[in-house]
Design an enzyme around this catalytic site. Sequence first.
Site, PDB file in Angstrom:
ATOM      1  CG  ASN A   8      -1.836   1.095   1.365  1.00 36.01           C
ATOM      2  OD1 ASN A   8      -1.755   2.055   0.617  1.00 36.01           O
ATOM      3  ND2 ASN A   8      -2.739   1.003   2.330  1.00 36.01           N
ATOM      4  CE  LYS A  15      -0.571   2.718   6.382  1.00 39.30           C
ATOM      5  NZ  LYS A  15      -1.987   3.036   6.357  1.00 39.30           N
ATOM      6  NE  ARG A  87      -5.876   2.238  -0.442  1.00 38.13           N
ATOM      7  CZ  ARG A  87      -6.268   2.669   0.748  1.00 38.13           C
ATOM      8  NH1 ARG A  87      -5.513   2.462   1.795  1.00 38.13           N
ATOM      9  NH2 ARG A  87      -7.402   3.282   0.878  1.00 38.13           N
ATOM     10  CG  HIS A 175     -12.062   5.802   2.073  1.00 36.37           C
ATOM     11  ND1 HIS A 175     -12.626   6.996   2.455  1.00 36.37           N
ATOM     12  CD2 HIS A 175     -10.771   5.867   2.425  1.00 36.37           C
ATOM     13  CE1 HIS A 175     -11.704   7.760   3.002  1.00 36.37           C
ATOM     14  NE2 HIS A 175     -10.563   7.092   2.993  1.00 36.37           N
ATOM     15  CG  ASN A 205      -5.137  11.052   9.287  1.00 38.32           C
ATOM     16  OD1 ASN A 205      -5.439  12.088   9.877  1.00 38.32           O
ATOM     17  ND2 ASN A 205      -4.110  10.310   9.622  1.00 38.32           N
ATOM     18  N   GLY A 206      -8.400  10.172   6.257  1.00 44.67           N
ATOM     19  CA  GLY A 206      -9.317  10.374   5.142  1.00 44.67           C
ATOM     20  C   GLY A 206     -10.688   9.939   5.646  1.00 44.67           C
ATOM     21  NE  ARG A 235      -7.188  13.581   1.972  1.00 50.81           N
ATOM     22  CZ  ARG A 235      -7.486  12.310   1.803  1.00 50.81           C
ATOM     23  NH1 ARG A 235      -8.458  11.959   0.978  1.00 50.81           N
ATOM     24  NH2 ARG A 235      -6.837  11.368   2.456  1.00 50.81           N
ATOM     25  CG  ASP A 277      -4.160  12.776  16.748  1.00 51.66           C
ATOM     26  OD1 ASP A 277      -5.237  12.391  17.244  1.00 51.66           O
ATOM     27  OD2 ASP A 277      -3.108  12.117  16.806  1.00 51.66           O
ATOM     28  NE  ARG A 279      -5.009   9.623  18.811  1.00 54.16           N
ATOM     29  CZ  ARG A 279      -4.212   8.716  18.264  1.00 54.16           C
ATOM     30  NH1 ARG A 279      -4.030   7.573  18.864  1.00 54.16           N
ATOM     31  NH2 ARG A 279      -3.591   8.943  17.140  1.00 54.16           N
ATOM     32  N   GLY A 322      -9.956   4.946  12.035  1.00 53.38           N
ATOM     33  CA  GLY A 322      -9.357   5.314  13.321  1.00 53.38           C
ATOM     34  C   GLY A 322     -10.306   6.089  14.236  1.00 53.38           C
ATOM     35  N   GLY A 324     -13.788   6.428  13.672  1.00 54.96           N
ATOM     36  CA  GLY A 324     -15.038   5.662  13.790  1.00 54.96           C
ATOM     37  C   GLY A 324     -14.924   4.517  14.780  1.00 54.96           C
ATOM     38  CD  GLU A 325     -11.562   0.621  13.073  1.00 50.58           C
ATOM     39  OE1 GLU A 325     -10.540   0.293  13.710  1.00 50.58           O
ATOM     40  OE2 GLU A 325     -11.635   0.543  11.826  1.00 50.58           O
ATOM     41  CD  GLU A 375      -8.396   0.883   3.967  1.00 45.20           C
ATOM     42  OE1 GLU A 375      -7.547   1.043   4.881  1.00 45.20           O
ATOM     43  OE2 GLU A 375      -8.860   1.823   3.327  1.00 45.20           O
TER      44      GLU A 375
HETATM   45  P1  ADP Z   1      -5.678   6.760   7.961  1.00 49.22           P
HETATM   46  O1  ADP Z   1      -6.799   7.354   7.130  1.00 49.22           O
HETATM   47  O2  ADP Z   1      -4.396   7.526   7.853  1.00 49.22           O
HETATM   48  O3  ADP Z   1      -5.531   5.259   7.819  1.00 49.22           O
HETATM   49  P2  ADP Z   1      -6.694   6.122  10.608  1.00 49.22           P
HETATM   50  O4  ADP Z   1      -7.841   5.291  10.140  1.00 49.22           O
HETATM   51  O5  ADP Z   1      -5.572   5.463  11.308  1.00 49.22           O
HETATM   52  O6  ADP Z   1      -6.127   7.060   9.452  1.00 49.22           O
HETATM   53  O7  ADP Z   1      -7.316   7.248  11.584  1.00 49.22           O
HETATM   54  C1  ADP Z   1      -6.535   8.263  12.111  1.00 49.22           C
HETATM   55  C2  ADP Z   1      -7.437   9.145  12.962  1.00 49.22           C
HETATM   56  O8  ADP Z   1      -8.001   8.344  14.013  1.00 49.22           O
HETATM   57  C3  ADP Z   1      -6.706  10.303  13.628  1.00 49.22           C
HETATM   58  O9  ADP Z   1      -7.480  11.481  13.541  1.00 49.22           O
HETATM   59  C4  ADP Z   1      -6.639   9.860  15.079  1.00 49.22           C
HETATM   60  O10 ADP Z   1      -6.640  10.951  15.937  1.00 49.22           O
HETATM   61  C5  ADP Z   1      -7.949   9.097  15.214  1.00 49.22           C
HETATM   62  N1  ADP Z   1      -7.952   8.245  16.399  1.00 49.22           N
HETATM   63  C6  ADP Z   1      -7.245   7.134  16.644  1.00 49.22           C
HETATM   64  N2  ADP Z   1      -7.495   6.685  17.912  1.00 49.22           N
HETATM   65  C7  ADP Z   1      -8.394   7.549  18.458  1.00 49.22           C
HETATM   66  C8  ADP Z   1      -9.068   7.642  19.733  1.00 49.22           C
HETATM   67  N3  ADP Z   1      -8.848   6.757  20.692  1.00 49.22           N
HETATM   68  N4  ADP Z   1      -9.921   8.674  19.916  1.00 49.22           N
HETATM   69  C9  ADP Z   1     -10.134   9.576  18.953  1.00 49.22           C
HETATM   70  N5  ADP Z   1      -9.554   9.539  17.734  1.00 49.22           N
HETATM   71  C10 ADP Z   1      -8.700   8.547  17.506  1.00 49.22           C
END
Ligand code: ADP
Length: 388
Positions: A8, A15, A87, A175, A205-206, A235, A277, A279, A322, A324-325, A375
């Site tokens: 990827n 990755k 990918r 996606h 991030n996306g 974005r 980020d 968080r 990230g 959503g989960e 993915e």
């Molecule tokens: P990418 O699109 O680069 O694969 P990810 O799916 O890893 O990105 O998501 C990254 C996002 O997830 C970042 O904004 C990060 O802050 C957020 N994130 C990860 N863990 C948490 C958490 N525990 N609480 C809130 N946001 C989180």
Amino acid sequence: MSCVLTLNAGSSSIKFGVYNAAPEPDLLAVGLVEKLESATPHLVLHQGSDTTEHTLSEGGHDAAVIAILAAVTPVLAGRKVAAVGHRIVHGGPDHSGPARVTPEMLADLERYVPFAPLHQPHNLSAVRAAMVAFPDAVQVGCFDTAFHRGHPFVNDTFALPRRFYDKGVRRYGFHGLSYDFISGELDRIDPDDHHRRTIVCHLGNGASLCAIRGGRSVGSTMGFSALDGLPMGTRCGQIDPGVVLYLLDQEGMTSSEISGLLYKESGLKGMSGLSNDMRELLASDRAEAAQAVDYFVFRIRREIGAMAAVLGGLDTLVFCGGIGENAGEIRAKVCEGMDWLGILLDRTANETPFSQPGGVVSEGEVTVRVLRTDEERIIARAASAALE
Ligand code: ADP
């Protein structure tokens, strides 16, 4: 038994994953090469509980793929890499599933570089490097656009003169590998789900939303590029094209400056002036951080309404990626006051989604699930399937 490698490739990192070749591949090792643009990229490999790291002596995709080959050789333990799955962000209008990438197809995929100039060249560089490093392996392209092909014309077009549609200026959606994985998971968890009206929120991030029916996408918030729809880490998401004209004509910005602004300096980062980020934004007491989060949530809620209209109702809502989960607070904000659509979150379950059967965090008519997307596994399955 042979193995498959997944790659990827982005602009500054690749990755990778090593799996045994099987209809449901087992992950053997996973890794990352970072800082490809530097003279000393960094490679990390995780195998079980072991982590190995080293610094490469040369930058670029070619050297990184050779280093990946060297790093995975001990993992392979004598088995060969029979297929490499890649990918690839753009498959254009024709690819609605994975495809074997031959040198001829590679040349064909170059046509979509102007459609995704920030991603497609890096994806294709990795394919070229893998063809050299793994000359006997089958190369398989897995396209982020493929899951969305088959949208009806009204959802595939912009209201521009027809010649632009014919040249490929269409709403592609991205996606797709994540949505393909989630659709398969829903089918596995509850086979009846397949025919239901589902909205998946991929929030990383996306970020984008996808409306799924019958295991296929019928709507995506992303369009011609991965800029459209929801605001993201850096974005902008949906923007009035008049703003772009204003930036060009009145602010005197060049197209590459505008590209940098819209892709790298906007979204959560640009609005908050603090970070991309989530968080950090949730932990901050700055008003701009709260406003960025509010806008993110507002747009998700708005698009859920739009996708429910595309689907003619809603049975299942899924959160992944990230944010959503992991961000229960964001899920709660998105679902608040959405009982008019049948969405009612179980607040206790929402705090521990992965300990709930099927990731169910709702108690209303609409089943809300939190699922981990994967993915890479979709790529590994496609690469394995190419060997059958
Ligand atoms: P990418 O699109 O680069 O694969 P990810 O799916 O890893 O990105 O998501 C990254 C996002 O997830 C970042 O904004 C990060 O802050 C957020 N994130 C990860 N863990 C948490 C958490 N525990 N609480 C809130 N946001 C989180």
